[in-house]
Design a protein around this motif. Structure first.
Motif, PDB file in Angstrom:
ATOM      1  N   UNK A  16       0.822  -1.211   0.000  1.00 15.07           N
ATOM      2  CA  UNK A  16       0.000   0.000   0.000  1.00 15.07           C
ATOM      3  C   UNK A  16       0.855   1.260   0.000  1.00 15.07           C
ATOM      4  N   UNK A  17       2.015   1.222   0.657  1.00 21.32           N
ATOM      5  CA  UNK A  17       2.921   2.371   0.627  1.00 21.32           C
ATOM      6  C   UNK A  17       3.439   2.601  -0.790  1.00 21.32           C
ATOM      7  N   UNK A  18       3.768   1.526  -1.494  1.00 26.26           N
ATOM      8  CA  UNK A  18       4.242   1.647  -2.879  1.00 26.26           C
ATOM      9  C   UNK A  18       3.132   2.197  -3.766  1.00 26.26           C
ATOM     10  N   UNK A  19       1.916   1.686  -3.592  1.00 25.55           N
ATOM     11  CA  UNK A  19       0.775   2.174  -4.376  1.00 25.55           C
ATOM     12  C   UNK A  19       0.546   3.664  -4.104  1.00 25.55           C
ATOM     13  N   UNK A  20       0.597   4.069  -2.841  1.00 26.29           N
ATOM     14  CA  UNK A  20       0.423   5.470  -2.478  1.00 26.29           C
ATOM     15  C   UNK A  20       1.522   6.324  -3.090  1.00 26.29           C
TER      16      UNK A  20
ATOM     17  N   UNK B   1       0.819   9.362  -5.675  1.00 27.03           N
ATOM     18  CA  UNK B   1       1.277  10.717  -5.386  1.00 27.03           C
ATOM     19  C   UNK B   1       2.183  11.227  -6.494  1.00 27.03           C
ATOM     20  N   UNK B   2       3.057  10.357  -7.011  1.00 23.33           N
ATOM     21  CA  UNK B   2       3.931  10.744  -8.120  1.00 23.33           C
ATOM     22  C   UNK B   2       3.133  11.143  -9.342  1.00 23.33           C
ATOM     23  N   UNK B   3       2.094  10.377  -9.651  1.00 22.51           N
ATOM     24  CA  UNK B   3       1.240  10.703 -10.804  1.00 22.51           C
ATOM     25  C   UNK B   3       0.532  12.030 -10.589  1.00 22.51           C
ATOM     26  N   UNK B   4       0.020  12.264  -9.387  1.00 27.55           N
ATOM     27  CA  UNK B   4      -0.677  13.519  -9.084  1.00 27.55           C
ATOM     28  C   UNK B   4       0.263  14.712  -9.182  1.00 27.55           C
ATOM     29  N   UNK B   5       1.475  14.552  -8.665  1.00 31.46           N
ATOM     30  CA  UNK B   5       2.452  15.645  -8.723  1.00 31.46           C
ATOM     31  C   UNK B   5       2.808  15.949 -10.169  1.00 31.46           C
TER      32      UNK B   5
END
Length: 84
Positions: A26-30, A34-38
């Protein structure tokens, strides 16, 4: 099928604490989300800045052309000659 979304306000310290309890998957997915959103936010911001700058320049050029009676070619030539 569309995924339902909701917007809520969570204090950052509570969010950071909650993230520490996630398992590694879940940390990797998050991290990826977040990378995609940024990346998307940066792209949109760049496009908005570029678009507003171009729009502003277009308005200034139109105003100069109207007030001086110059054609676009004459305006370009004036700038080129000024640089020489």
């Amino acid at each position: 099928m569309k995924t339902a979304t909701a917007q809520i306000n969570i204090p950052f310290d509570l969010l950071a604490e909650a993230v520490t309890t996630l398992n590694i998957e879940h940390k990797i997915k998050l991290w990826k989300l977040l990378g995609q959103e940024i990346t998307e936010t940066q792209r949109v911001t760049r496009n908005n800045i570029d678009t507003s700058a171009i729009d502003s320049l277009d308005r200034v050029v139109e105003k100069v052309l109207l007030e001086t009676g110059m054609t676009e070619d004459e305006l370009v030539e004036a700038f080129v000659n000024q640089e020489s």
